[in-house]
Design a protein around this motif. Structure first.
Motif: not given
Length: 294
Positions: A67-70, A76-80, A112-120, A131-135
């Motif tokens: 869970s320390g990995n970005l 987790e931030a995306f789900y939240s 960043a790629a993880a946020l983009a991937a989850m969005n897709e 996405l930037c506001s989460i990132g």
């Protein structure tokens, strides 16, 4: 549930200009930095399947799989943020190409790629600004890594101004063995009695007029003074001796790059610096991430 998967590239960056303009009361440093996406990338393969939880896979030594990995934090931030419970198990297999502790945003780019991937994967259609506001809550370089290209980043990295793409140029980038932690670099910078300075306006003018020599001359990294390592000095000197128009450390280090006007000269330089664990010819690109399968 039906399995869903996609593969995404997360591109690294080089800092062409990096000045520290102040410090906030919470300790974060204020920056004026021009970041440039470059052609080295990590590849992240996502699979959403039955089950629960998050699983990270990577064969690179020292890569955190918890869970320390970005990447994990981004999921987790995306789900939240979207306010839903996970619809299954997320497995992410990572192929690392961006070196760690190099100042090339390997962790931020993966995030960043993880946020983009989850969005897709979830079809949520969140705009880039959201996405930037989460990132930005996960890392100062994440908004840039989501945006990509040639960008002036200010504040702690959240204030973005897209700049013109640079003229044709090639980078010879190497990473000395020493790694430099970002926290250590800033701490040493803060202790310097005299801070280095450079004129940003001259650099930006050269960039906007596609003046390669002017860009090279105007390059600046305030954190170089905090990374006074012999290995970095040696790498810069070798790049210049092998024909670079100029050379500089990127970010908080320890990767160093030289600018070349043509590819063949950059490639010859890298051939002669193949003793470094990371030695690549790179080109500027206009994106921070790219879905290649999904």
């Amino acid at each position: 549930m039906k399995n869903r998967s996609l593969t995404i590239k997360a591109y690294g960056k080089l800092n062409l200009f990096l000045d520290i303009t102040g410090r906030r009361s919470d300790g974060y440093h204020l920056l004026k930095t021009v970041m440039q996406s470059v052609s080295v990338c990590d590849t992240l393969s996502f699979n959403l399947s039955c089950g629960t939880g998050i699983e990270l896979k990577c064969s690179s030594p020292g890569f955190p799989l918890d869970s320390g990995n970005l990447i994990w934090k981004a999921i987790e931030a995306f789900y939240s943020h979207i306010g839903v419970k996970p619809a299954g198990k997320i497995t992410v297999e990572v192929k690392k190409e961006i070196p760690s502790m190099a100042g090339m945003a390997g962790g931020s780019s993966d995030c960043a790629a993880a946020l983009a991937a989850m969005n897709e994967l979830y079809g949520t259609g969140l705009p880039l600004t959201e996405l930037c506001s989460i990132g930005v809550r996960l890392g100062a370089d994440v908004p840039f890594a989501l945006t990509g290209g040639t960008v002036l980043c200010e504040g702690i990295g959240e204030k973005l101004t897209v700049l013109p793409a640079p003229p044709e140029m090639y980078f010879a980038a190497v990473k000395p063995q020493a790694g430099i932690s970002t926290a250590s670099a800033y701490a040493i910078y803060d202790s310097l009695p005299v801070k280095p300075e450079q004129n940003y306006a001259e650099f930006e003018s050269a960039l906007k007029s596609s003046d390669l020599n002017g860009i090279a001359k105007g390059m600046f990294n305030a954190l170089e003074a905090a990374a006074d390592a012999d290995e970095i000095k040696k790498a810069k000197r070798r790049l210049l001796e092998l024909g670079a128009v100029n050379s500089m450390m990127t970010g908080s280090g320890s990767a160093v790059f030289g600018i070349f006007a043509n590819r063949s000269d950059a490639e010859r330089c890298i051939e002669k610096m193949s003793d470094y664990s990371f030695a690549r010819t790179l080109v500027p690109i206009n994106k921070g991430w790219e879905i290649i399968k999904g």
